[in-house]
Write an enzyme that holds these catalytic residues in place. Structure first.
Site, short mmCIF file in Angstrom:
data_model
loop_
_atom_site.label_atom_id
_atom_site.label_comp_id
_atom_site.label_asym_id
_atom_site.label_seq_id
_atom_site.Cartn_x
_atom_site.Cartn_y
_atom_site.Cartn_z
N ASP A 1 0.99 -1.08 -0.01
CA ASP A 1 -0.05 -0.01 0.11
C ASP A 1 0.70 1.17 0.04
O ASP A 1 2.03 1.35 0.43
CB ASP A 1 -1.16 -0.07 1.21
CG ASP A 1 -0.49 -0.57 2.24
OD1 ASP A 1 0.79 -0.74 2.69
OD2 ASP A 1 -1.25 -0.72 3.44
N GLU A 56 -5.77 3.81 3.34
CA GLU A 56 -6.50 4.41 4.35
C GLU A 56 -7.82 4.90 4.07
O GLU A 56 -7.89 5.33 3.06
CB GLU A 56 -5.73 5.62 5.04
CG GLU A 56 -4.11 5.29 5.35
CD GLU A 56 -4.05 4.61 6.52
OE1 GLU A 56 -5.00 4.37 7.31
OE2 GLU A 56 -2.96 4.02 7.12
ZN LIG Z 1 -3.07 2.86 8.72
ZN LIG Z 2 -1.54 0.45 7.30
#
Ligand SMILES: [Zn+2]
Ligand SMILES: [Zn+2]
Length: 429
Positions: free
Chosen positions: A108, A176
């Site tokens: 990510d 997020e």
């Molecule tokens: Zn996070």
């Molecule tokens: Zn994270």
């Protein structure tokens, strides 16, 4: 002298840490990653090639978007950045080694709206790699995750002859707020995947501990709810108004009750409320930011339909209308035990982990990797979400705080483990 893999990974992490970008604004990050992957001989897929861009959830406002985009253009030039325009910041490297299994690994990319600490004992400050993007910080370790991915890319390109199958390094934006996984699922990009892995480093777990399959992540929905009423003079003719604040208030109170229903873990939180214009006016608008979470998708779906009922009758009571907008979602998923066993075996052979846990159900909130997992599992592929301890000596650091930091040694462990897993899965086929 050529830097070692460890040195390269550390340099990558610090580069990302200095230049954090918020969800859907990872223009510089994506461009940098694409450049590195290409230089290492990967076939690079970008933006629409791996994202369905129809319903991107929870996009930032135009001003923030333009600022991040222009910044990236100033650094890398428009030619490189424009393929990621309009928040399409996903990027993947494909390493084709002929016949064999398809193994995908996900990293990510996004940072958080947090101002980084400049306390002298905060290592990134001390060592001069504190965030240069004021108000934005890699405060969850995604900088380290990307560094692991690029370190792995180096390992793969140095060992091409010994590898088989297809390896996909997937760099996913907007984790997020659980927004970035769904567009990738919907694009069908992962349809040929046989194995899918991701790891999260945890600063609140001791270095040397590994959880081969984290199964405590919850299904979740992030919702923006708006009530539309009618304003009126609050003293002379309040009965002529339709009170949006009352509709919102009723919703909040009733939502709070539903989390205590039944035996299953349910979480409901209204974290933000806005509405009205002045004390002597019946409010014609009110909005709520809400999140729901549950251990299973079935319970999550129940929660969602209960919320819809509550919003509907709260609005009706005040003759208001309403809109419910989904701005993030992740499903629940469980790792595959057989894959977890392989991870445990490889981790043990590394002789670097002193505490190995096959699987746990510790509640670590939500994570949209679960959406990617359930997608590939629905086609018979196997997936696991690994947790790796990354605590710093004598520090108790929490994710999503200004003093967050990770132990960089954990990155080297993760990168090596992924490389071993690719080789292991190669041998199985
Ligand atoms: Zn996070
Ligand atoms: Zn994270």
């Amino acid at each position: 002298m050529e830097p070692t893999i460890e040195q390269k990974i550390r340099t990558y992490r610090r580069h990302f840490h200095i230049t954090p970008e918020l969800a859907w604004l990872e223009y510089s990050t994506a461009t940098f990653i694409a450049d590195e992957l290409m230089a290492l001989g990967f076939e690079v897929k970008r933006a629409q090639e791996l994202m369905d861009t129809k319903n991107l959830m929870g996009l930032p406002d135009k001003a923030a978007n333009d600022l991040a985009y222009e910044k990236a253009v100033a650094t890398y030039g428009v030619k490189k950045v424009e393929s990621f325009a309009h928040n399409c910041t996903a990027v993947a490297g494909i390493f084709d080694c002929g016949e064999g299994p398809c193994v995908a690994l996900r990293f990510d990319m996004d940072a958080l709206p947090i101002s980084e600490s400049d306390e002298t004992n905060h290592l990134p400050y001390q060592k001069g790699f504190i965030s240069k993007n004021e108000g934005v910080m890699h405060s969850c370790g995604h900088d380290a995750h990307m560094a692991i991915g690029l370190g792995l890319a180096h390992c793969l390109s140095e060992n091409k002859e010994s590898l088989r199958g297809r390896i996909i390094l997937l760099f996913q934006p907007a984790e997020e707020g659980v927004r970035g996984a769904d567009p990738i699922v919907n694009s069908g990009f992962l349809k040929s995947v046989d194995y899918l892995l991701a790891a999260h480093l945890w600063s609140n777990i001791p270095l040397g501990k590994i959880v081969c399959s984290q199964n405590g992540t919850m299904a979740t929905d992030k919702l923006d709810i708006t009530f539309y009423g009618k304003s009126a003079h609050a003293g002379i003719c309040p009965e002529e108004g339709n009170n949006a604040i009352l509709a919102a208030a009723n919703t909040i109170l009733e939502l709070n009750e539903i989390q205590f229903k039944g035996q299953d873990l349910r979480r409901v939180n209204v974290g933000c409320i806005e509405g009205g214009t002045a004390r002597n006016i019946i409010a014609d608008n009110a909005s709520l930011k809400v999140e729901l979470r549950a251990k299973s998708q079935a319970v999550e779906n129940e929660l969602l339909s209960e919320l819809e009922q509550i919003v509907k009758h709260s609005a009706l009571k005040q003759s208001c209308t309403y809109k419910i907008e989904k701005v993030g979602a992740a499903s629940a998923a469980k790792g595959d035990d057989s894959l977890a066993h392989l991870i445990e075996e490889e981790a043990r052979q590394m002789n670097c982990f002193d505490e190995l846990v096959l699987s746990d159900c510790v509640n670590r909130g939500s994570e949209d990797f679960t959406s990617l997992m359930s997608d590939v599992q629905s086609r018979g592929a196997k997936a696991c979400f690994i947790g790796i301890g990354a605590s710093l000596p004598e520090k108790k650091l929490q994710h999503h705080t200004p003093t967050f930091d990770i132990n960089e040694d954990a990155m080297f462990l993760a990168s090596e483990l992924f490389f071993r897993m690719i080789q292991r899965l190669n041998r199985r086929h």
